[in-house]
Design a protein around this motif. Structure first.
Motif, PDB file in Angstrom:
ATOM      1  N   THR A  81     -40.328  42.719   8.751  1.00 34.67           N
ATOM      2  CA  THR A  81     -39.852  42.953   7.149  1.00 34.67           C
ATOM      3  C   THR A  81     -38.240  43.444   7.423  1.00 34.67           C
ATOM      4  OG1 THR A  81     -42.041  44.475   6.912  1.00 34.67           O
ATOM      5  CG2 THR A  81     -40.276  44.775   5.636  1.00 34.67           C
ATOM      6  N   ASN A  82     -37.677  42.428   6.215  1.00 36.26           N
ATOM      7  CA  ASN A  82     -36.323  42.920   5.129  1.00 36.26           C
ATOM      8  C   ASN A  82     -36.430  44.487   4.667  1.00 36.26           C
ATOM      9  OD1 ASN A  82     -35.271  41.828   7.750  1.00 36.26           O
ATOM     10  ND2 ASN A  82     -35.283  39.405   6.578  1.00 36.26           N
ATOM     11  N   GLY A  83     -35.288  44.545   3.825  1.00 31.16           N
ATOM     12  CA  GLY A  83     -34.945  45.416   3.015  1.00 31.16           C
ATOM     13  C   GLY A  83     -34.974  44.628   1.345  1.00 31.16           C
ATOM     14  N   ASN A  84     -35.129  43.270   1.520  1.00 33.60           N
ATOM     15  CA  ASN A  84     -35.239  42.593   0.452  1.00 33.60           C
ATOM     16  C   ASN A  84     -36.855  41.837   0.291  1.00 33.60           C
ATOM     17  OD1 ASN A  84     -34.764  40.698   2.262  1.00 33.60           O
ATOM     18  ND2 ASN A  84     -33.626  39.343   1.032  1.00 33.60           N
ATOM     19  N   PHE A 132     -27.637  55.227   7.787  1.00 33.41           N
ATOM     20  CA  PHE A 132     -28.232  54.640   8.799  1.00 33.41           C
ATOM     21  C   PHE A 132     -29.309  53.972   8.771  1.00 33.41           C
ATOM     22  CE2 PHE A 132     -29.672  54.399  12.811  1.00 33.41           C
ATOM     23  CZ  PHE A 132     -29.759  53.131  14.077  1.00 33.41           C
ATOM     24  N   LYS A 133     -30.108  52.854   8.731  1.00 35.06           N
ATOM     25  CA  LYS A 133     -31.082  52.486   8.409  1.00 35.06           C
ATOM     26  C   LYS A 133     -32.176  51.815   9.998  1.00 35.06           C
ATOM     27  CE  LYS A 133     -31.034  51.362   3.753  1.00 35.06           C
ATOM     28  NZ  LYS A 133     -30.448  49.487   2.644  1.00 35.06           N
ATOM     29  N   SER A 204     -23.853  45.971   7.077  1.00 28.94           N
ATOM     30  CA  SER A 204     -24.118  46.289   8.322  1.00 28.94           C
ATOM     31  C   SER A 204     -25.334  47.390   8.326  1.00 28.94           C
ATOM     32  CB  SER A 204     -23.110  46.876   8.611  1.00 28.94           C
ATOM     33  OG  SER A 204     -21.638  45.817   8.811  1.00 28.94           O
ATOM     34  N   LEU A 205     -25.073  47.787   7.293  1.00 25.51           N
ATOM     35  CA  LEU A 205     -26.323  48.976   6.818  1.00 25.51           C
ATOM     36  C   LEU A 205     -27.836  48.319   6.832  1.00 25.51           C
ATOM     37  CD1 LEU A 205     -27.050  51.830   6.311  1.00 25.51           C
ATOM     38  CD2 LEU A 205     -26.464  51.280   3.833  1.00 25.51           C
ATOM     39  N   ASP A 206     -27.716  46.906   5.907  1.00 32.13           N
ATOM     40  CA  ASP A 206     -29.148  46.457   5.777  1.00 32.13           C
ATOM     41  C   ASP A 206     -29.918  45.520   7.082  1.00 32.13           C
ATOM     42  OD1 ASP A 206     -29.404  47.593   2.645  1.00 32.13           O
ATOM     43  OD2 ASP A 206     -28.150  45.344   2.178  1.00 32.13           O
ATOM     44  N   LYS A 212     -26.082  42.132  -1.238  1.00 35.94           N
ATOM     45  CA  LYS A 212     -25.315  42.932  -2.524  1.00 35.94           C
ATOM     46  C   LYS A 212     -26.709  43.285  -3.380  1.00 35.94           C
ATOM     47  CE  LYS A 212     -23.073  41.872  -6.512  1.00 35.94           C
ATOM     48  NZ  LYS A 212     -22.006  40.535  -7.287  1.00 35.94           N
ATOM     49  N   VAL A 213     -26.708  45.041  -3.500  1.00 35.99           N
ATOM     50  CA  VAL A 213     -28.107  44.989  -3.641  1.00 35.99           C
ATOM     51  C   VAL A 213     -27.734  45.957  -4.942  1.00 35.99           C
ATOM     52  CG1 VAL A 213     -27.919  46.783  -2.179  1.00 35.99           C
ATOM     53  CG2 VAL A 213     -29.781  46.796  -3.609  1.00 35.99           C
ATOM     54  N   GLU A 214     -28.487  45.953  -6.661  1.00 36.80           N
ATOM     55  CA  GLU A 214     -27.964  47.160  -7.558  1.00 36.80           C
ATOM     56  C   GLU A 214     -29.130  47.687  -6.971  1.00 36.80           C
ATOM     57  OE1 GLU A 214     -28.125  43.343 -10.561  1.00 36.80           O
ATOM     58  OE2 GLU A 214     -29.903  44.792 -10.815  1.00 36.80           O
ATOM     59  N   ILE A 215     -28.819  49.403  -7.586  1.00 35.21           N
ATOM     60  CA  ILE A 215     -29.862  50.657  -6.851  1.00 35.21           C
ATOM     61  C   ILE A 215     -29.412  51.209  -8.659  1.00 35.21           C
ATOM     62  CG2 ILE A 215     -29.523  52.257  -5.481  1.00 35.21           C
ATOM     63  CD1 ILE A 215     -27.995  51.065  -3.325  1.00 35.21           C
ATOM     64  N   LEU A 216     -30.914  51.788  -9.010  1.00 31.17           N
ATOM     65  CA  LEU A 216     -31.155  52.858  -9.988  1.00 31.17           C
ATOM     66  C   LEU A 216     -32.076  53.685  -9.336  1.00 31.17           C
ATOM     67  CD1 LEU A 216     -31.312  49.180 -10.830  1.00 31.17           C
ATOM     68  CD2 LEU A 216     -32.157  50.228 -12.972  1.00 31.17           C
TER      69      LEU A 216
END
Length: 305
Positions: A81-84, A132-133, A204-206, A212-216
């Motif tokens: 599993t990845n963050g996206n 850190f993830k 590096s975090l992800d 590139k991530v939009e965060i709401l």
């Protein structure tokens, strides 16, 4: 409408091991355990022919529920599993010192990030935040986060303990507007703001290339917040088609459950529970229902006694 949210939950294979993981490494405190019979599980959570054992842990004011099911094979997370990926969820544990926290956990977790990252000064809303993830031994994703002065809740500036509480949970979303409709108009959460993170620190975090991530950000009157992670890059995240069961869930408490249920029905939301259910296994709540958001993430909606 949504008045508080103090609980995140996960389904695991080895309850004792995961309870020990959070107690011994992150200083969570046990709040007891509950056995939930087959019928309640089937009607409320959609677990067919399964009983569930729930261990409740506490860090600060927030709760983490560790659930094991007699049908655990329906609830395993993909190890890659990845963050996206659109089933991705994590929750953020606040630390007063990320370097000390990293040194404590580093031999017990699966790295997602290369190392703790400090978000850059150009990113005004997130500047100075350290994060850190990582993944648990059962591949549930977690973020360690340290807020600089002036960011986050005032209690996150405490130096009394190494681990302070749970700030938010974050979910990967495919369509921002559909997800906003669900969480704002149906669940009743409040939109707090948005921003875009990118650059070498975010990659590096992800643990992703050219991230590139939009965060709401969304909140309630009291408790754990919610973040949308909408990945612009890499844009090849997998959909939730083959992920079944309640791997993760987020619990919100509302004033008027009937109103939420009607809005969910009117907007074609997927129900997990068989209608509104009377609650006899979870204290402090009178009735509840379980819904899936547009990307399949689970939300427990409860009405207080």
């Amino acid at each position: 409408m949504a008045i508080r949210s103090h609980c995140i939950g996960m389904t695991v294979a080895d309850t004792n091991s995961m309870v020990n993981f959070f107690e011994e490494i992150f200083d969570f405190e046990s709040q007891g355990c509950t056995n939930i019979p087959n019928l309640s599980c089937s009607q409320f959570w959609g677990y067919p022919n399964s009983s569930v054992h729930v261990n409740t842990l506490k860090l600060g004011r927030e709760l983490l529920e560790i659930r094991s099911s007699s049908d655990i094979n329906s609830f395993r997370l993909p190890v890659d599993t990845n963050g996206n990926d659109l089933w991705f969820r994590h929750f953020a544990i606040v630390t007063s010192n990320i370097d000390d926290a990293f040194n404590r956990i580093r031999d017990h977790v699966i790295f997602t990030s290369t190392s703790p990252q400090t978000l850059p000064s150009w990113n005004v809303k997130a500047s100075g935040i350290k994060a850190f993830k990582f993944k648990t031994p059962e591949h549930h994703s977690i973020e360690l986060i340290q807020f600089p002065p002036g960011k986050g809740k005032p209690e996150w500036q405490s130096k009394d303990k190494l681990f302070l509480g749970i700030d938010h949970t974050a979910i990967s979303v495919g369509n921002v507007e559909s997800s906003r409709l669900f969480y704002e108009k149906i669940i009743g959460m409040n939109f707090l703001g948005s921003g875009t993170n990118y650059g070498v620190e975010q990659s590096s975090l992800d643990g992703l290339v050219n991230s590139k991530v939009e965060i709401l950000s969304f909140g309630v009157d009291d408790g754990i917040g919610l973040e949308f992670l909408h990945y612009v890059e890499p844009a090849d995240g997998r959909k939730n088609n083959n992920i079944t069961g309640v791997n993760w869930y987020f619990r919100v408490v509302v004033c008027n459950l009937n109103e939420v249920a009607q809005k969910a029905f009117d907007n074609g939301v997927q129900w997990v529970s068989n209608g509104i259910q009377e609650i006899d296994a979870i204290s402090d709540f009178r009735r509840g229902l379980v819904l899936r958001d547009p990307d399949g993430h689970i939300v427990e909606v409860m009405e207080s006694l």
